[in-house]
Design a protein around this motif. Structure first.
Motif, PDB file in Angstrom:
ATOM      1  N   ALA A  76       0.820  -1.205   0.000  1.00 36.70           N
ATOM      2  CA  ALA A  76       0.000   0.000   0.000  1.00 36.70           C
ATOM      3  C   ALA A  76       0.858   1.262   0.000  1.00 36.70           C
ATOM      4  O   ALA A  76       2.020   1.245   0.415  1.00 36.70           O
ATOM      5  CB  ALA A  76      -0.916  -0.012   1.221  1.00 36.70           C
ATOM      6  N   THR A  77       0.278   2.370  -0.436  1.00 39.76           N
ATOM      7  CA  THR A  77       0.967   3.654  -0.374  1.00 39.76           C
ATOM      8  C   THR A  77       1.006   4.139   1.073  1.00 39.76           C
ATOM      9  O   THR A  77       0.201   3.703   1.913  1.00 39.76           O
ATOM     10  CB  THR A  77       0.238   4.704  -1.228  1.00 39.76           C
ATOM     11  OG1 THR A  77      -1.061   4.953  -0.655  1.00 39.76           O
ATOM     12  CG2 THR A  77       0.089   4.237  -2.661  1.00 39.76           C
ATOM     13  N   PRO A  78       1.900   5.084   1.416  1.00 40.10           N
ATOM     14  CA  PRO A  78       1.964   5.593   2.798  1.00 40.10           C
ATOM     15  C   PRO A  78       0.639   6.186   3.277  1.00 40.10           C
ATOM     16  O   PRO A  78       0.257   5.974   4.436  1.00 40.10           O
ATOM     17  CB  PRO A  78       3.071   6.650   2.723  1.00 40.10           C
ATOM     18  CG  PRO A  78       3.950   6.189   1.608  1.00 40.10           C
ATOM     19  CD  PRO A  78       3.026   5.593   0.601  1.00 40.10           C
ATOM     20  N   ASP A  79      -0.063   6.919   2.422  1.00 34.62           N
ATOM     21  CA  ASP A  79      -1.327   7.522   2.834  1.00 34.62           C
ATOM     22  C   ASP A  79      -2.374   6.462   3.153  1.00 34.62           C
ATOM     23  O   ASP A  79      -3.093   6.555   4.164  1.00 34.62           O
ATOM     24  CB  ASP A  79      -1.849   8.452   1.733  1.00 34.62           C
ATOM     25  CG  ASP A  79      -1.029   9.727   1.600  1.00 34.62           C
ATOM     26  OD1 ASP A  79      -0.260  10.019   2.545  1.00 34.62           O
ATOM     27  OD2 ASP A  79      -1.148  10.412   0.567  1.00 34.62           O
ATOM     28  N   VAL A  80      -2.473   5.464   2.298  1.00 32.62           N
ATOM     29  CA  VAL A  80      -3.437   4.386   2.530  1.00 32.62           C
ATOM     30  C   VAL A  80      -3.074   3.605   3.789  1.00 32.62           C
ATOM     31  O   VAL A  80      -3.943   3.284   4.621  1.00 32.62           O
ATOM     32  CB  VAL A  80      -3.502   3.446   1.307  1.00 32.62           C
ATOM     33  CG1 VAL A  80      -4.291   2.183   1.630  1.00 32.62           C
ATOM     34  CG2 VAL A  80      -4.124   4.174   0.126  1.00 32.62           C
ATOM     35  N   ALA A  81      -1.776   3.296   3.975  1.00 26.62           N
ATOM     36  CA  ALA A  81      -1.334   2.551   5.153  1.00 26.62           C
ATOM     37  C   ALA A  81      -1.563   3.348   6.424  1.00 26.62           C
ATOM     38  O   ALA A  81      -1.982   2.794   7.453  1.00 26.62           O
ATOM     39  CB  ALA A  81       0.143   2.189   5.011  1.00 26.62           C
ATOM     40  N   SER A  82      -1.322   4.654   6.405  1.00 28.25           N
ATOM     41  CA  SER A  82      -1.531   5.497   7.585  1.00 28.25           C
ATOM     42  C   SER A  82      -3.005   5.544   7.974  1.00 28.25           C
ATOM     43  O   SER A  82      -3.355   5.460   9.164  1.00 28.25           O
ATOM     44  CB  SER A  82      -1.020   6.912   7.316  1.00 28.25           C
ATOM     45  OG  SER A  82       0.379   6.921   7.144  1.00 28.25           O
ATOM     46  N   ALA A  83      -3.879   5.685   6.982  1.00 31.67           N
ATOM     47  CA  ALA A  83      -5.311   5.710   7.264  1.00 31.67           C
ATOM     48  C   ALA A  83      -5.784   4.387   7.850  1.00 31.67           C
ATOM     49  O   ALA A  83      -6.597   4.350   8.795  1.00 31.67           O
ATOM     50  CB  ALA A  83      -6.090   6.042   5.989  1.00 31.67           C
ATOM     51  N   ALA A  84      -5.266   3.272   7.320  1.00 34.76           N
ATOM     52  CA  ALA A  84      -5.637   1.954   7.839  1.00 34.76           C
ATOM     53  C   ALA A  84      -5.133   1.779   9.267  1.00 34.76           C
ATOM     54  O   ALA A  84      -5.842   1.218  10.124  1.00 34.76           O
ATOM     55  CB  ALA A  84      -5.073   0.869   6.932  1.00 34.76           C
ATOM     56  N   ALA A  85      -3.925   2.237   9.541  1.00 35.40           N
ATOM     57  CA  ALA A  85      -3.376   2.124  10.899  1.00 35.40           C
ATOM     58  C   ALA A  85      -4.224   2.905  11.891  1.00 35.40           C
ATOM     59  O   ALA A  85      -4.493   2.441  13.008  1.00 35.40           O
ATOM     60  CB  ALA A  85      -1.930   2.622  10.917  1.00 35.40           C
ATOM     61  N   GLU A  86      -4.678   4.106  11.503  1.00 31.35           N
ATOM     62  CA  GLU A  86      -5.520   4.909  12.392  1.00 31.35           C
ATOM     63  C   GLU A  86      -6.838   4.197  12.686  1.00 31.35           C
ATOM     64  O   GLU A  86      -7.302   4.181  13.831  1.00 31.35           O
ATOM     65  CB  GLU A  86      -5.777   6.277  11.763  1.00 31.35           C
ATOM     66  CG  GLU A  86      -4.545   7.183  11.728  1.00 31.35           C
ATOM     67  CD  GLU A  86      -4.840   8.519  11.075  1.00 31.35           C
ATOM     68  OE1 GLU A  86      -6.030   8.797  10.793  1.00 31.35           O
ATOM     69  OE2 GLU A  86      -3.877   9.291  10.860  1.00 31.35           O
ATOM     70  N   ARG A  87      -7.443   3.625  11.670  1.00 37.06           N
ATOM     71  CA  ARG A  87      -8.713   2.912  11.879  1.00 37.06           C
ATOM     72  C   ARG A  87      -8.503   1.685  12.754  1.00 37.06           C
ATOM     73  O   ARG A  87      -9.333   1.368  13.621  1.00 37.06           O
ATOM     74  CB  ARG A  87      -9.312   2.510  10.531  1.00 37.06           C
ATOM     75  CG  ARG A  87      -9.826   3.692   9.711  1.00 37.06           C
ATOM     76  CD  ARG A  87     -10.433   3.234   8.403  1.00 37.06           C
ATOM     77  NE  ARG A  87     -11.602   2.370   8.620  1.00 37.06           N
ATOM     78  CZ  ARG A  87     -12.276   1.785   7.639  1.00 37.06           C
ATOM     79  NH1 ARG A  87     -11.891   1.952   6.369  1.00 37.06           N
ATOM     80  NH2 ARG A  87     -13.324   1.014   7.908  1.00 37.06           N
ATOM     81  N   PHE A  88      -7.402   0.983  12.538  1.00 31.26           N
ATOM     82  CA  PHE A  88      -7.115  -0.202  13.344  1.00 31.26           C
ATOM     83  C   PHE A  88      -6.932   0.168  14.807  1.00 31.26           C
ATOM     84  O   PHE A  88      -7.496  -0.462  15.708  1.00 31.26           O
ATOM     85  CB  PHE A  88      -5.864  -0.892  12.814  1.00 31.26           C
ATOM     86  CG  PHE A  88      -5.474  -2.147  13.538  1.00 31.26           C
ATOM     87  CD1 PHE A  88      -5.989  -3.383  13.155  1.00 31.26           C
ATOM     88  CD2 PHE A  88      -4.598  -2.103  14.606  1.00 31.26           C
ATOM     89  CE1 PHE A  88      -5.635  -4.541  13.827  1.00 31.26           C
ATOM     90  CE2 PHE A  88      -4.239  -3.251  15.292  1.00 31.26           C
ATOM     91  CZ  PHE A  88      -4.753  -4.475  14.900  1.00 31.26           C
TER      92      PHE A  88
END
Length: 241
Positions: A131-143
């Motif tokens: 994943a791109t950094p933006d997508v990975a960061s958003a997923a980490a926040e939701r997790f």
């Protein structure tokens, strides 16, 4: 005719703790295969091992906290019980020479006593995902915002469901990109029962936040040891005799 008694071995006179790495293609070495390779290396290096008592004595090697097969690691640990007092630096050299490249001895110290396994309370992992950094960061926040992330994994007792979120102490996206062009996640996992592995975290990220990690994400254990109040993972070899 009286039954023959097994030979009793002398107790160890020294214990050494060893930190080693699993790198490159050797990350696919199972724990059983590694233990066989390590015992052969100990024999070739003529390390003066202490042996167990009984009809089938074996070298006294205690393994702790082995990484899952397929994961790379810079922080695997074991303890050797020896029949002679030796220089840890000399054992470091001969073991590293006897093991194949990719199974690398990083540190050997004298054990201060106590249980090595009890010191391994948490691990820090780097997980490279597609994943791109933006997508990975958003997923980490939701997790991290989720109360739980239920995942399933086949265990020795069959398919088991458990919460991957509860074991995650910290989860962030690293600012630097790995050589592969992927995005790196920095994850601190608290050890427990059942043990939550980095691939469980990826399944949790997929379930809670829809993150697609891509094919064959590389998982590397960077540290393993006591879980400090700061949330960092400490050095289990720091307290030395």
């Amino acid at each position: 005719m009286p039954q023959q008694q097994p030979e009793q071995q002398a107790p160890p006179v020294q214990r050494l703790r060893v930190r080693y790495a699993k790198r490159g293609r050797l990350r696919f070495t199972s724990h059983r295969d590694f233990s066989r390779a390590f015992e052969r290396a100990v024999f070739r290096a003529r390390v003066p091992m202490a042996y167990s008592s009984g009809f089938n004595p074996h070298p006294r090697i205690s393994y702790a906290g082995a990484a899952p097969t397929g994961s790379a690691s810079e922080a695997e640990y074991l303890e050797l019980a020896l029949a002679e007092v030796v220089d840890p630096a000399a054992i470091h050299a001969v073991l590293d020479e006897a093991l194949p490249p990719g199974l690398d001895v990083l540190e050997v110290v004298e054990s201060p006593g106590g249980s090595l396994a009890d010191l391994l309370e948490a691990s820090r992992w780097r997980i490279d995902v597609a994943a791109t950094p933006d997508v990975a960061s958003a997923a980490a926040e939701r997790f991290l915002a989720a109360d739980e992330a239920l995942v399933e994994r086949m265990t020795k007792k069959g398919m088991r469901e458990f919460d991957a979120r509860g074991a995650v102490v910290a989860l962030a996206v690293l600012p630097e990109a790995p050589a592969s062009g992927r995005t790196s996640l920095d994850v601190v996992l608290r050890h427990g029962t059942p043990a939550v592995r980095p691939d469980d975290v990826l399944r949790g990220l997929a379930t809670v936040a829809g993150l697609d990690a891509g094919e064959a994400p590389l998982m590397t254990r960077l540290a393993q040891g006591p879980l400090l109040d700061s949330g960092e993972v400490g050095d289990p070899l720091a307290a030395r005799a």
